[in-house]
Design a protein around this motif. Structure first.
Motif, PDB file in Angstrom:
ATOM      1  N   GLU A   1       3.629 -41.116   8.818  1.00 37.47           N
ATOM      2  CA  GLU A   1       2.742 -41.672   7.774  1.00 37.47           C
ATOM      3  C   GLU A   1       2.328 -40.641   6.729  1.00 37.47           C
ATOM      4  O   GLU A   1       2.155 -40.982   5.561  1.00 37.47           O
ATOM      5  N   ARG A   2       2.177 -39.386   7.122  1.00 33.35           N
ATOM      6  CA  ARG A   2       1.784 -38.358   6.134  1.00 33.35           C
ATOM      7  C   ARG A   2       2.835 -38.220   5.044  1.00 33.35           C
ATOM      8  O   ARG A   2       2.533 -37.795   3.929  1.00 33.35           O
ATOM      9  N   GLN A   3       4.102 -38.594   5.343  1.00 38.72           N
ATOM     10  CA  GLN A   3       5.188 -38.506   4.367  1.00 38.72           C
ATOM     11  C   GLN A   3       5.260 -39.740   3.462  1.00 38.72           C
ATOM     12  O   GLN A   3       5.942 -39.722   2.441  1.00 38.72           O
ATOM     13  N   LEU A   4       4.556 -40.813   3.860  1.00 40.70           N
ATOM     14  CA  LEU A   4       4.670 -42.092   3.164  1.00 40.70           C
ATOM     15  C   LEU A   4       3.481 -42.411   2.270  1.00 40.70           C
ATOM     16  O   LEU A   4       3.616 -43.120   1.273  1.00 40.70           O
TER      17      LEU A   4
ATOM     18  N   PRO B   1       9.606 -29.313   8.886  1.00 37.43           N
ATOM     19  CA  PRO B   1      10.866 -29.817   8.319  1.00 37.43           C
ATOM     20  C   PRO B   1      10.726 -31.047   7.441  1.00 37.43           C
ATOM     21  O   PRO B   1      11.606 -31.323   6.629  1.00 37.43           O
ATOM     22  N   GLY B   2       9.630 -31.789   7.553  1.00 38.11           N
ATOM     23  CA  GLY B   2       9.441 -32.951   6.704  1.00 38.11           C
ATOM     24  C   GLY B   2       9.355 -32.612   5.229  1.00 38.11           C
ATOM     25  O   GLY B   2       9.629 -33.451   4.372  1.00 38.11           O
ATOM     26  N   MET B   3       9.024 -31.366   4.929  1.00 35.38           N
ATOM     27  CA  MET B   3       8.779 -30.957   3.551  1.00 35.38           C
ATOM     28  C   MET B   3      10.025 -30.468   2.825  1.00 35.38           C
ATOM     29  O   MET B   3       9.989 -30.216   1.625  1.00 35.38           O
ATOM     30  N   TYR B   4      11.145 -30.326   3.552  1.00 33.87           N
ATOM     31  CA  TYR B   4      12.292 -29.629   2.963  1.00 33.87           C
ATOM     32  C   TYR B   4      13.593 -30.419   3.147  1.00 33.87           C
ATOM     33  O   TYR B   4      13.625 -31.445   3.819  1.00 33.87           O
ATOM     34  N   THR B   5      14.676 -29.885   2.544  1.00 34.92           N
ATOM     35  CA  THR B   5      15.986 -30.531   2.673  1.00 34.92           C
ATOM     36  C   THR B   5      17.097 -29.540   3.014  1.00 34.92           C
ATOM     37  O   THR B   5      18.228 -29.949   3.225  1.00 34.92           O
TER      38      THR B   5
ATOM     39  N   THR C   1       3.473 -30.632  -2.405  1.00 33.26           N
ATOM     40  CA  THR C   1       4.477 -31.181  -1.485  1.00 33.26           C
ATOM     41  C   THR C   1       4.950 -32.552  -1.969  1.00 33.26           C
ATOM     42  O   THR C   1       4.142 -33.422  -2.291  1.00 33.26           O
ATOM     43  N   SER C   2       6.270 -32.731  -1.998  1.00 33.22           N
ATOM     44  CA  SER C   2       6.810 -34.007  -2.489  1.00 33.22           C
ATOM     45  C   SER C   2       7.437 -34.834  -1.361  1.00 33.22           C
ATOM     46  O   SER C   2       7.873 -35.953  -1.599  1.00 33.22           O
ATOM     47  N   TRP C   3       7.491 -34.274  -0.134  1.00 28.77           N
ATOM     48  CA  TRP C   3       8.168 -34.958   0.980  1.00 28.77           C
ATOM     49  C   TRP C   3       9.508 -35.492   0.461  1.00 28.77           C
ATOM     50  O   TRP C   3       9.801 -36.671   0.498  1.00 28.77           O
ATOM     51  N   GLU C   4      10.298 -34.543  -0.024  1.00 29.64           N
ATOM     52  CA  GLU C   4      11.480 -34.844  -0.826  1.00 29.64           C
ATOM     53  C   GLU C   4      12.474 -35.771  -0.120  1.00 29.64           C
ATOM     54  O   GLU C   4      13.048 -36.667  -0.738  1.00 29.64           O
ATOM     55  N   TYR C   5      12.669 -35.539   1.174  1.00 27.19           N
ATOM     56  CA  TYR C   5      13.658 -36.364   1.870  1.00 27.19           C
ATOM     57  C   TYR C   5      13.172 -37.799   2.030  1.00 27.19           C
ATOM     58  O   TYR C   5      13.873 -38.759   1.705  1.00 27.19           O
ATOM     59  N   ALA C   6      11.954 -37.961   2.539  1.00 24.76           N
ATOM     60  CA  ALA C   6      11.414 -39.306   2.727  1.00 24.76           C
ATOM     61  C   ALA C   6      11.352 -40.057   1.403  1.00 24.76           C
ATOM     62  O   ALA C   6      11.709 -41.239   1.323  1.00 24.76           O
ATOM     63  N   ALA C   7      10.935 -39.355   0.357  1.00 26.15           N
ATOM     64  CA  ALA C   7      10.826 -39.999  -0.958  1.00 26.15           C
ATOM     65  C   ALA C   7      12.198 -40.361  -1.504  1.00 26.15           C
ATOM     66  O   ALA C   7      12.418 -41.465  -2.003  1.00 26.15           O
ATOM     67  N   GLY C   8      13.128 -39.419  -1.400  1.00 26.96           N
ATOM     68  CA  GLY C   8      14.461 -39.640  -1.934  1.00 26.96           C
ATOM     69  C   GLY C   8      15.204 -40.766  -1.244  1.00 26.96           C
ATOM     70  O   GLY C   8      16.072 -41.411  -1.835  1.00 26.96           O
ATOM     71  N   MET C   9      14.861 -41.027   0.007  1.00 27.29           N
ATOM     72  CA  MET C   9      15.501 -42.116   0.746  1.00 27.29           C
ATOM     73  C   MET C   9      14.721 -43.418   0.639  1.00 27.29           C
ATOM     74  O   MET C   9      15.076 -44.414   1.265  1.00 27.29           O
TER      75      MET C   9
END
Length: 531
Positions: free
Chosen positions: A118-121, A39-43, A134-142
């Motif tokens: 950390e993998r998302q950051l 789920p970290g990869m999607y929105t 993979t853009s880790w869209e949610y973590a990046a967008g926030m």
């Protein structure tokens, strides 16, 4: 119109209910296929319902039926006086799933939290690009990579997260699906076996159900996690029967082939309510549907053009045709049930003649454009194709030629993020944490350009307001800032706001324990089926 039921579907249904004789099998007729199971990869809510909610848990969780965040995998937490240091005491004794493809040798601990976040950051993290692109869209967008200074292991059951600045919705953000906690031990095993991609295909979590298998675009199977830290589910097996057509979902519900379905056709709701075998839940949705112009592409880079197009859209006609009145026209990017909603804002009046003149004054003639229409039902837009056809007719009245395009759902979400995307994309949002930040910054902030910000709109005045609201703890002050931000949004018109809809959930009478979520989630850890 009768809908054909394939032999495969009939056999699948027979399998479900044959097994129900010996074990409780709950069948959910889901509206679409997940993009993956990490789920970290999607929105998308469809993906979260199939991954984050059944399989995983988070440090914080939303209390069922509310937007109130409470401790989950964290048993408790402390926040420093300046609001920048969060210390989480982790719940002891939490077990990861034992599956046919993985047997854990240890319980959940701080290493799993650090790995999952950390993998998302960190771009140089070995799991940051385990799925290419993979853009880790949610973590990046926030803005999490800029927000989080460090994540430290104090001991096996204590994690300290230090922020670079205060963040008012931080605890609620950690309860969101993208912050789900995966098993580092499982990831290490996959890495050693050269099978890292399986983390997104064969997931392991600590949630109420463990993953059994997925037949692409057809069915997902789960079984109950008897060791679930929140208490073992009452049902033994959970099945997602992927059924993209709302009419077919209703047919299956009536036939007893599934127990609960999302997003019914509005025209079917009255007959559902009259059916003695069904229960229909209903509540205001924390949602918005919108049409996002690509504000970096001519002529949509001109606010006059966007405002003209907005004045040409008959929202009442969309609400009537698509929702049979079970929605209201939207004027703001956040729903009226959310705190800080600016009701003083006046909507762009539907006015074909004024819209024509505005386009002429902007020097735009013979405009041809694409409108993207989602291929699946969503709570905020039950029939995007029908809504797009209404807008197509409206725009034709002002001399604008529209081509309606669509793609398979995962491809639609991916392609619509492109900064050079043409035309206007129809999408929407159901709030993930009950905070205005989750709409205004997540969907419209500069951080989210190329991701959730489908308008590719970076406005310095707007962005400064929502960023200031993030670091302000006083809700009255945050409210003022968000009200101002909505004024800027309305003036600049990066979207045509379309509607806020009611959330309708029909289910079989024998189902108990399902709690409708204001966040639009479908979760089944508490459901039961009467014998």
């Amino acid at each position: 119109m009768k809908h054909k039921i394939t032999l495969a579907a009939a056999l699948l249904s027979a399998t479900f209910f044959a097994s129900a004789a010996s074990a409780k099998t709950f069948v959910y007729c889901s509206e679409g296929s997940p993009e993956g199971f990490d789920p970290g990869m999607y929105t998308a809510g469809t993906t979260f319902d199939a991954s984050a909610h059944p399989i995983y848990s988070r440090l914080m969780e939303f209390k069922p039926g509310t937007t109130e965040a409470e401790p989950g995998l964290a048993e408790s937490y402390e926040v420093s006086e300046d609001g920048t240091v969060y210390t989480f005491k982790l719940r002891p004794g939490v077990k990861f799933h034992t599956t046919e493809f993985f047997t854990p040798s240890r319980e959940f601990n701080a290493d799993d939290v650090i790995f999952s976040l950390e993998r998302q950051l960190k771009a140089d993290h070995p799991w940051n690009q385990y799925v290419a692109g993979t853009s880790w869209e949610y973590a990046a967008g926030m803005g999490f990579p800029e927000l989080i200074k460090s994540i430290e292991k104090v001991d096996d059951l204590t994690v300290k997260i230090t922020l670079n600045r205060p963040e008012a919705p931080f605890l609620a953000n950690l309860a969101m699906p993208f912050a789900s906690i995966a098993s580092k031990e499982y990831a290490d095993k996959l890495e050693a076996d050269g099978k890292k991609e399986q983390l997104n295909q064969m997931p392991v979590g600590t949630g109420p159900f463990s993953f059994v298998g997925y037949q692409q675009d057809a069915v997902i199977r789960y079984k109950k996690n008897a060791d679930y830290w929140g208490g073992a589910p009452k049902i033994d097996d959970l099945v997602f029967a992927i059924t993209t057509d709302a009419a077919v979902r209703y047919q299956k519900l009536k036939a007893g082939e599934c127990h609960l379905m999302p997003f019914p056709n509005a025209a079917d709701v009255e007959s559902m309510k009259a059916d003695e075998n069904l229960t229909v839940l209903e509540q205001e949705g924390l949602n918005v549907a919108y049409l996002a112009y690509n504000t970096t592409q001519a002529p949509f880079d001109k606010v006059e053009v966007r405002k003209a197009l907005n004045k040409a859209i008959n929202k009442e006609a969309i609400v009537d045709a698509v929702f049979q009145g079970m929605a209201t026209p939207a004027k703001n990017p956040i729903p009226p049930t959310m705190w800080s909603y600016n009701d003083a804002i006046e909507d762009d009046a539907y006015d074909i003649e004024a819209a024509k003149k505005m386009l002429q004054d902007a020097g735009v003639e013979n405009l041809s454009m694409k409108i993207w229409a989602m291929p699946v039902s969503r709570p905020y837009m039950l029939n995007a194709r029908r809504a797009a056809e209404i807008i197509q007719d409206d725009f034709a009245k002002i001399g604008v030629n529209v081509e309606i395009v669509s793609y398979e759902w995962a491809e639609y979400l991916d392609r619509s993020k492109a900064k050079d995307r043409d035309g206007a994309v129809m999408l929407g949002w159901t709030g993930d944490n009950g905070d205005p930040d989750n709409f205004l910054d997540t969907l419209l902030g500069c951080n989210a350009v190329g991701g959730n910000n489908r308008a590719q709109w970076c406005n310095e005045e707007f962005d400064a307001l929502v960023k200031k609201a993030k670091v302000t703890s006083d809700q009255a002050e945050r409210t003022k800032l968000y009200e101002e931000a909505q004024v800027v949004f309305k003036r600049e018109a990066p979207w045509a706001t379309i509607d806020h809809s009611l959330s309708i959930v029909p289910m079989r009478k024998e189902v108990s324990g399902f709690v409708q979520s204001p966040l639009g989630d479908f979760t089944f850890e508490n459901v039961d089926i009467a014998e």
